[in-house]
Design an enzyme around this catalytic site. Structure first.
Site, mmCIF file in Angstrom:
data_model
loop_
_atom_site.group_PDB
_atom_site.id
_atom_site.type_symbol
_atom_site.label_atom_id
_atom_site.label_comp_id
_atom_site.label_asym_id
_atom_site.label_seq_id
_atom_site.Cartn_x
_atom_site.Cartn_y
_atom_site.Cartn_z
ATOM 1 N N ALA A 37 -65.101 18.589 29.675
ATOM 2 C CA ALA A 37 -64.717 17.004 29.236
ATOM 3 C C ALA A 37 -65.543 15.691 30.069
ATOM 4 C CB ALA A 37 -63.657 17.024 29.007
ATOM 5 N N GLN A 38 -65.416 15.920 31.123
ATOM 6 C CA GLN A 38 -65.418 14.325 32.339
ATOM 7 C C GLN A 38 -67.444 14.956 32.341
ATOM 8 O OE1 GLN A 38 -62.906 13.152 30.806
ATOM 9 N NE2 GLN A 38 -63.375 11.996 32.558
ATOM 10 N N PHE B 85 -47.861 2.820 26.354
ATOM 11 C CA PHE B 85 -47.686 1.528 27.389
ATOM 12 C C PHE B 85 -48.513 1.407 28.512
ATOM 13 C CE2 PHE B 85 -45.042 -1.729 29.280
ATOM 14 C CZ PHE B 85 -45.803 -3.403 28.671
ATOM 15 N N ARG B 86 -48.655 2.241 28.433
ATOM 16 C CA ARG B 86 -48.591 2.221 29.970
ATOM 17 C C ARG B 86 -50.556 2.781 29.984
ATOM 18 N NH1 ARG B 86 -46.348 4.581 34.253
ATOM 19 N NH2 ARG B 86 -44.489 5.141 33.263
ATOM 20 N N HIS C 7 -55.024 -4.361 22.871
ATOM 21 C CA HIS C 7 -56.104 -3.338 22.210
ATOM 22 C C HIS C 7 -55.556 -2.466 21.641
ATOM 23 C CE1 HIS C 7 -55.691 -0.771 25.841
ATOM 24 N NE2 HIS C 7 -56.881 -0.641 25.132
ATOM 25 N N ASP C 8 -54.497 -1.393 21.981
ATOM 26 C CA ASP C 8 -54.688 -0.635 21.506
ATOM 27 C C ASP C 8 -53.072 -1.190 20.591
ATOM 28 O OD1 ASP C 8 -56.424 1.473 20.964
ATOM 29 O OD2 ASP C 8 -56.193 2.236 23.006
ATOM 30 N N HIS D 130 -52.569 7.151 24.622
ATOM 31 C CA HIS D 130 -52.780 5.514 23.882
ATOM 32 C C HIS D 130 -51.024 5.333 23.619
ATOM 33 C CE1 HIS D 130 -56.293 7.027 22.488
ATOM 34 N NE2 HIS D 130 -56.698 5.766 23.272
ATOM 35 N N TYR E 283 -55.949 14.563 22.397
ATOM 36 C CA TYR E 283 -57.322 15.567 21.678
ATOM 37 C C TYR E 283 -56.961 16.846 20.484
ATOM 38 C CZ TYR E 283 -60.804 12.342 23.369
ATOM 39 O OH TYR E 283 -61.916 11.239 23.800
#
Length: 535
Positions: free
Chosen positions: A463-464, A265-266, A303-304, A263, A435
């Site tokens: 996970a995916q 800026f990229r 948004h973040d 989380h 995580y």
């Protein structure tokens, strides 16, 4: 839409420029420096030139937000002042300034401070040069680490110098003491200095596609791309934005994203670029208003903001200040909104300064609605609502359009698997790293640990697979009903990604069961198309 009070309405003046009438519009919150820059630009005078403004009778007009308005029949004229025209009063003023500066320098040891700053910056520049020389022979990850290191050193130096000068200006009161590296809101009142990149036609076309590779761009380049998106969509013109304010706002946004593994800026740029891509791919400007486009883009950019790297579950279980402040209801998303509008509350960063008050209230509420929609705890509720509307969707129905905008920002927020594997897979590593940081902390603090975040239980395929099958594909296939053009470029890559991770899981399972060799032989026969092949 209601009219605003006079304090929010922009001011208009009319200039005589080479015998032609030039209209100039600016916010009443603009600084005199910004107004002078607009006047220079409007009168074809180089920036930073000393100017004065006179009315038709030759009387001087003050250059500040309180200047009297005029009409096209009573034009003001901007006059450039050469050095010889400044006169004795200017010389006297400069002499007084010099004396004050000399006394100030003696009192606060400015020269010593300047020498120290210059020496330390020179050392840092050498380190940056060394980093650039190593970039040519290293991988992208090492390049980013080295550059971030130098940037952190520069930030520490800036903070140190500011603290010596009596504290920082404009600190955001909504910050909380979550970690030692929490950043402060520090608005820039000077003209932003990040380099202006000229985007090639190839880059401009690539920006409009979900396949865009977000890993090849430095922060300054991403800022320029975001700036281009606002201009290209017509948002600067629609909201009468001062281009300099747009630059300041984007810099304020970048500085208030933390250096988290995921989380950061990229990620902000990634989500914003995907939103720009979907706006173009789905031809949204033909179906929705430019105000809607501005809401979608601005919500994606914000948004973040100031994400601490620990999710809502941790906030609530650890009873952090954020969870207490927002009563355990979407604490992070509420915080992102608060920081976003804290930045916009600064006149230097308010890209909506020239919007009428009533319109601004509606824009603010819409942006808040979209950012709050990114809380995955509300995923089922929002998707079910959209499913009930999509078969009879009406673009003239405000409730339908709001629901669509909520789904679009959700799609963009979790859209990494839409991108090519070589772009998407590094994001999985970044997310797992974040995580694992959280789950390690939860174990240390005796808090519950989610299995999908536990380094001892989760793998990249496990996970995916579930996330792609049960979250991404159902949501994008619902959007597909409204926009069939996304199937090939967005939905099919999700199905391919699901198949890719399922194959990886089969290999992992086979290796775990001790039958890895037999499984790999079968896979080889399948690939070459010879199931009868004897090995």
């Amino acid at each position: 839409m209601g009219s605003s009070s006079s304090s929010y309405a922009p001011k208009t003046i009319y200039l005589d420029v080479d015998g032609k009438v030039q209209k100039v519009v600016f916010s009443r919150h603009c600084s005199p420096c910004d107004i002078k820059e607009l006047l220079c630009s409007s009168s074809n005078i180089p920036r930073n030139t000393a100017i004065m403004m006179v009315d038709p009778e030759g009387a001087l007009v003050s250059i500040d937000p309180t200047m009297p308005t005029n009409s096209p029949n009573s034009l003001y004229k901007v006059i450039s002042l050469s050095t010889g025209q400044l006169g004795e009063k200017e010389d006297m003023f400069q002499n007084v300034l010099s004396q004050v500066a000399e006394q100030f320098s003696r009192a606060f040891r400015i020269n010593e401070l300047k020498t120290e700053v210059t020496n330390r910056l020179a050392m840092l520049e050498k380190r940056v040069e060394c980093t650039n020389s190593r970039v040519a022979v290293t991988v992208e990850g090492l390049k980013v680490v080295e550059i971030e290191k130098c940037k952190n050193d520069l930030k520490k130096l800036r903070d140190e110098m500011t603290s010596r000068g009596g504290g920082r200006v404009g600190n955001c009161p909504c910050k909380y003491n979550f970690s030692d590296d929490g950043k402060k809101l520090n608005p820039r009142r000077d003209v932003p200095s990040y380099p202006k990149y000229t985007l090639s036609q190839e880059t401009i076309e690539a920006l409009k596609k979900p396949t865009f590779d977000v890993w090849h761009w430095e922060h300054n380049e991403m800022l320029s791309c975001l700036e281009y998106m606002y201009h290209d969509l017509g948002l600067v013109k629609e909201f009468n934005m001062n281009p300099i304010t747009l630059k300041r706002w984007l810099l304020g946004i970048q500085e208030n994203y933390r250096s988290n593994p995921f989380h950061n800026f990229r990620h902000c740029f990634c989500v914003s670029q995907m939103m720009y891509g979907m706006i173009n791919l789905c031809n949204l400007p033909e179906k929705m208003t430019l105000t809607d486009m501005g809401i979608l883009m601005t919500a994606a950019v914000c948004h973040d903001l100031d994400h601490p790297g620990y999710n809502n579950t941790y906030q609530i279980n650890a009873r952090t200040e954020l969870a207490v402040r927002y009563n355990d209801i979407s604490p992070l998303e509420n915080h992102h909104c608060a920081v976003a509008f804290q930045i916009l509350s600064l006149p230097e960063c308010n890209i909506f300064a020239n919007v009428e008050l009533e319109a601004y209230k509606q824009i603010r509420q819409a942006i808040i609605t979209l950012i709050l929609a990114t809380d995955m705890a509300r995923h089922g509720e929002i998707l079910d609502s959209f499913k009930h509307k999509v078969d009879s969707f009406d673009f003239t129905n405000e409730e339908h359009v709001t629901c669509l905008k909520m789904v679009l920002i959700k799609c963009c927020d979790i859209s990494n698997e839409v991108r090519p594997t070589e772009v998407a897979e590094p994001w999985v590593d970044c997310l797992l790293e974040e995580y694992f940081m959280q789950s390690d902390r939860e174990k240390t603090e005796g808090l519950p640990v989610a299995p999908f975040m536990d380094r001892d239980k989760v793998t990249k395929p496990t996970a995916q697979i579930g996330f792609i099958k049960f979250v991404l594909i159902p949501m994008f296939e619902t959007v597909l009903k409204l926009f069939p053009q996304i199937e090939e470029i967005m939905v099919q890559p999700l199905r391919d990604s699901r198949d890719h991770y399922e194959e990886l899981k089969q290999i992992d399972d086979a290796m775990t069961e001790g039958s890895g060799s037999r499984f790999m032989i079968q896979k080889f026969k399948k690939v070459v198309g010879r199931p009868d092949l004897r090995l």
